[in-house]
Motif scaffolding. Structure first.
Motif, mmCIF file in Angstrom:
data_model
loop_
_atom_site.group_PDB
_atom_site.id
_atom_site.type_symbol
_atom_site.label_atom_id
_atom_site.label_comp_id
_atom_site.label_asym_id
_atom_site.label_seq_id
_atom_site.Cartn_x
_atom_site.Cartn_y
_atom_site.Cartn_z
ATOM 1 N N ILE A 179 0.891 -1.168 0.000
ATOM 2 C CA ILE A 179 0.000 0.000 0.000
ATOM 3 C C ILE A 179 0.925 1.212 0.000
ATOM 4 N N ALA A 180 0.601 2.225 -0.822
ATOM 5 C CA ALA A 180 1.514 3.364 -0.912
ATOM 6 C C ALA A 180 0.736 4.647 -1.191
ATOM 7 N N ARG A 181 1.380 5.783 -0.841
ATOM 8 C CA ARG A 181 0.746 7.097 -1.094
ATOM 9 C C ARG A 181 1.371 7.697 -2.346
ATOM 10 N N VAL A 182 0.530 8.244 -3.217
ATOM 11 C CA VAL A 182 1.043 8.898 -4.423
ATOM 12 C C VAL A 182 1.642 10.244 -4.033
ATOM 13 N N ILE A 183 2.920 10.505 -4.373
ATOM 14 C CA ILE A 183 3.556 11.767 -3.953
ATOM 15 C C ILE A 183 4.109 12.553 -5.135
ATOM 16 N N GLY A 184 3.970 12.033 -6.353
ATOM 17 C CA GLY A 184 4.449 12.806 -7.513
ATOM 18 C C GLY A 184 4.483 11.917 -8.741
ATOM 19 N N ASN A 185 5.064 12.435 -9.832
ATOM 20 C CA ASN A 185 5.294 11.523 -10.961
ATOM 21 C C ASN A 185 6.571 11.900 -11.712
ATOM 22 N N VAL A 186 7.002 10.976 -12.558
ATOM 23 C CA VAL A 186 8.242 11.197 -13.303
ATOM 24 C C VAL A 186 7.946 11.047 -14.793
ATOM 25 N N TRP A 187 8.820 11.675 -15.604
ATOM 26 C CA TRP A 187 8.707 11.597 -17.056
ATOM 27 C C TRP A 187 10.029 11.086 -17.601
ATOM 28 N N ALA A 188 9.928 10.242 -18.648
ATOM 29 C CA ALA A 188 11.145 9.694 -19.261
ATOM 30 C C ALA A 188 10.925 9.674 -20.770
ATOM 31 N N THR A 189 11.460 10.692 -21.448
ATOM 32 C CA THR A 189 11.303 10.737 -22.910
ATOM 33 C C THR A 189 12.023 9.558 -23.538
ATOM 34 N N ARG A 190 13.243 9.292 -23.048
ATOM 35 C CA ARG A 190 14.014 8.165 -23.596
ATOM 36 C C ARG A 190 13.647 6.924 -22.774
ATOM 37 N N LYS A 191 12.836 6.066 -23.359
ATOM 38 C CA LYS A 191 12.436 4.861 -22.653
ATOM 39 C C LYS A 191 12.094 3.753 -23.649
ATOM 40 N N GLU A 192 11.818 2.569 -23.118
ATOM 41 C CA GLU A 192 11.384 1.444 -23.930
ATOM 42 C C GLU A 192 10.112 1.838 -24.692
ATOM 43 N N GLU A 193 10.104 1.538 -25.980
ATOM 44 C CA GLU A 193 8.949 1.914 -26.799
ATOM 45 C C GLU A 193 7.639 1.420 -26.198
ATOM 46 N N SER A 194 7.664 0.202 -25.696
ATOM 47 C CA SER A 194 6.402 -0.416 -25.219
ATOM 48 C C SER A 194 5.854 0.290 -23.969
ATOM 49 N N LEU A 195 6.647 1.171 -23.390
ATOM 50 C CA LEU A 195 6.173 1.892 -22.179
ATOM 51 C C LEU A 195 5.498 3.207 -22.546
ATOM 52 N N ARG A 196 5.549 3.577 -23.864
ATOM 53 C CA ARG A 196 4.930 4.869 -24.248
ATOM 54 C C ARG A 196 3.459 4.881 -23.886
ATOM 55 N N GLY A 197 3.003 6.020 -23.407
ATOM 56 C CA GLY A 197 1.582 6.191 -23.106
ATOM 57 C C GLY A 197 1.218 5.811 -21.690
ATOM 58 N N LEU A 198 2.152 5.196 -20.994
ATOM 59 C CA LEU A 198 1.869 4.786 -19.608
ATOM 60 C C LEU A 198 2.334 5.889 -18.656
ATOM 61 N N LYS A 199 1.517 6.170 -17.657
ATOM 62 C CA LYS A 199 1.849 7.215 -16.699
ATOM 63 C C LYS A 199 2.687 6.599 -15.576
ATOM 64 N N PHE A 200 3.718 7.325 -15.103
ATOM 65 C CA PHE A 200 4.578 6.811 -14.028
ATOM 66 C C PHE A 200 4.436 7.680 -12.786
ATOM 67 N N LEU A 201 3.974 7.080 -11.716
ATOM 68 C CA LEU A 201 3.788 7.786 -10.451
ATOM 69 C C LEU A 201 4.936 7.466 -9.495
ATOM 70 N N VAL A 202 5.285 8.456 -8.676
ATOM 71 C CA VAL A 202 6.211 8.211 -7.561
ATOM 72 C C VAL A 202 5.343 7.919 -6.342
ATOM 73 N N VAL A 203 5.585 6.800 -5.675
ATOM 74 C CA VAL A 203 4.779 6.456 -4.494
ATOM 75 C C VAL A 203 5.685 6.193 -3.296
ATOM 76 N N GLN A 204 5.132 6.477 -2.110
ATOM 77 C CA GLN A 204 5.832 6.213 -0.845
ATOM 78 C C GLN A 204 5.092 5.059 -0.140
ATOM 79 N N PRO A 205 5.720 3.884 -0.032
ATOM 80 C CA PRO A 205 5.054 2.786 0.673
ATOM 81 C C PRO A 205 4.679 3.192 2.095
ATOM 82 N N VAL A 206 3.522 2.729 2.556
ATOM 83 C CA VAL A 206 3.087 3.019 3.928
ATOM 84 C C VAL A 206 2.673 1.737 4.660
ATOM 85 N N ALA A 207 2.819 1.749 5.982
ATOM 86 C CA ALA A 207 2.322 0.649 6.818
ATOM 87 C C ALA A 207 0.984 1.105 7.404
#
Lengths: 104, 104, 104, 104, 104
Positions: free
Chosen positions: A3-31
């Motif tokens: 279980i984690a809290r969403v705290i931001g997101n990241v962008w990566a122009t240079r990435k695996e083609e198959s990852l295009r269109g997918l959103k990447f969130l930064v999360v902080q795991p919580v207990a």
């Protein structure tokens, strides 16, 4: 799942083609800590992670993250090189202090 | 996925044949810390790892690493004995202090 | 992949049939530390592991270990119950103090 | 497998369709300590997790949790994005102080 | 693989059908320490785990445990929801102080 809290997101122009269109969130795991008085509080634990998201979690929402090959099962193409995906957004009431029923 | 900084690379003449031609980077996993004032700083966390790279990450760049069987999905032959691959290079602006938008 | 130093080996007469003929090394995972002055030193981190080896790593050599299902991809029969294999032996020069080029 | 105590559950209205109908429990991993005098006590260790459950574990019961792709094998459709499932509920007698036979 | 000492076992009457007939051992992971004088001693490290066993390890024996999907490869039906299995029992001589050859 973690279980984690969403705290931001990241962008990566240079990435695996198959990852295009997918959103990447930064999360902080919580207990999840249940208090005797019936309340629940969440405590940051461990290091931040980047997870893919196609459900649309917003900042500070609490998400359920599946890891490893299980993460890939949430995608139409299960051969995408991703090892962590949001698979659910925890209902707010679950953790609201006092009102969140600890157990059915 | 973990986020990590590229800090060097390793060479292994004696290795599995199927790994020939693949570049191996040494990376230091980092945690992403968002500051109240809007800035972001990265903190080294955990131990260095060796990851395969075919995207071309350079020293000190921040990369997104997929682990386990998911790492193998980024290769034409998914039966290569590798358990960590760079799958994206985080855009510099993401972490530039002050200018990096924490959230769209 | 983790990087580890070979420190011994183990024998198991009573074992899964499919593991017969495979050599089992005891390894100590290490972290790679780059010094400002250009040298590199390796630091023991985490607990010892047992890994399969068919490349022929010798005692005190530094090896690259693939884990999980990726370990099994280095074997002719990928249905062998093993979750860690040596997939490369790091060239000595990589870590020789002073002479080891940190980055091409 | 890890052994864990059931301490609550979570609800996620917005989630992967394939997860509908599955119950999600919050569990606290525990370590099993055998005492010289023959008793056994369980000690909380590590962070809480969310696990799927179709066996019907109740609050405070001690469950056996399988993780990763192995978790998915307990489901009719093994392509569901879940990485932790209850696969057994430990018999109470196992841990009852004094009476729990440590070993057959 | 991890190396662990068998310290007990658990029983679960309510469990996945496919797990029936499999024995579940409680094991304590150990680290292998080689002493300059040639002896070897084992040190408890990390938390207890439950592992499946069909080789027949006895209490206090030192076993080699394969985890994740690799654990399932030791079973006739690899679709059983188990993520840790004993795959070997380390020969006693390996760790006998003084006599255990550290390296062939």
């Amino acid at each position: 799942m973690i279980i984690a809290r969403v705290i931001g997101n990241v962008w990566a122009t240079r990435k695996e083609e198959s990852l295009r269109g997918l959103k990447f969130l930064v999360v902080q795991p919580v207990a999840i800590n249940y208090q005797e008085a019936g309340g629940v509080y969440l405590e940051s634990r461990g290091d931040t992670l980047v997870v893919g998201d196609k459900i649309g979690a917003g900042e500070s929402e609490i998400v359920m993250v599946a890891g490893g090959s299980s993460a890939r099962q949430s995608l139409a193409d299960t051969h995408i090189p991703i090892d962590a995906m949001v698979v659910g957004i925890i209902d707010k009431e679950t953790f609201e202090s006092g009102s969140g029923e600890r157990y059915e």
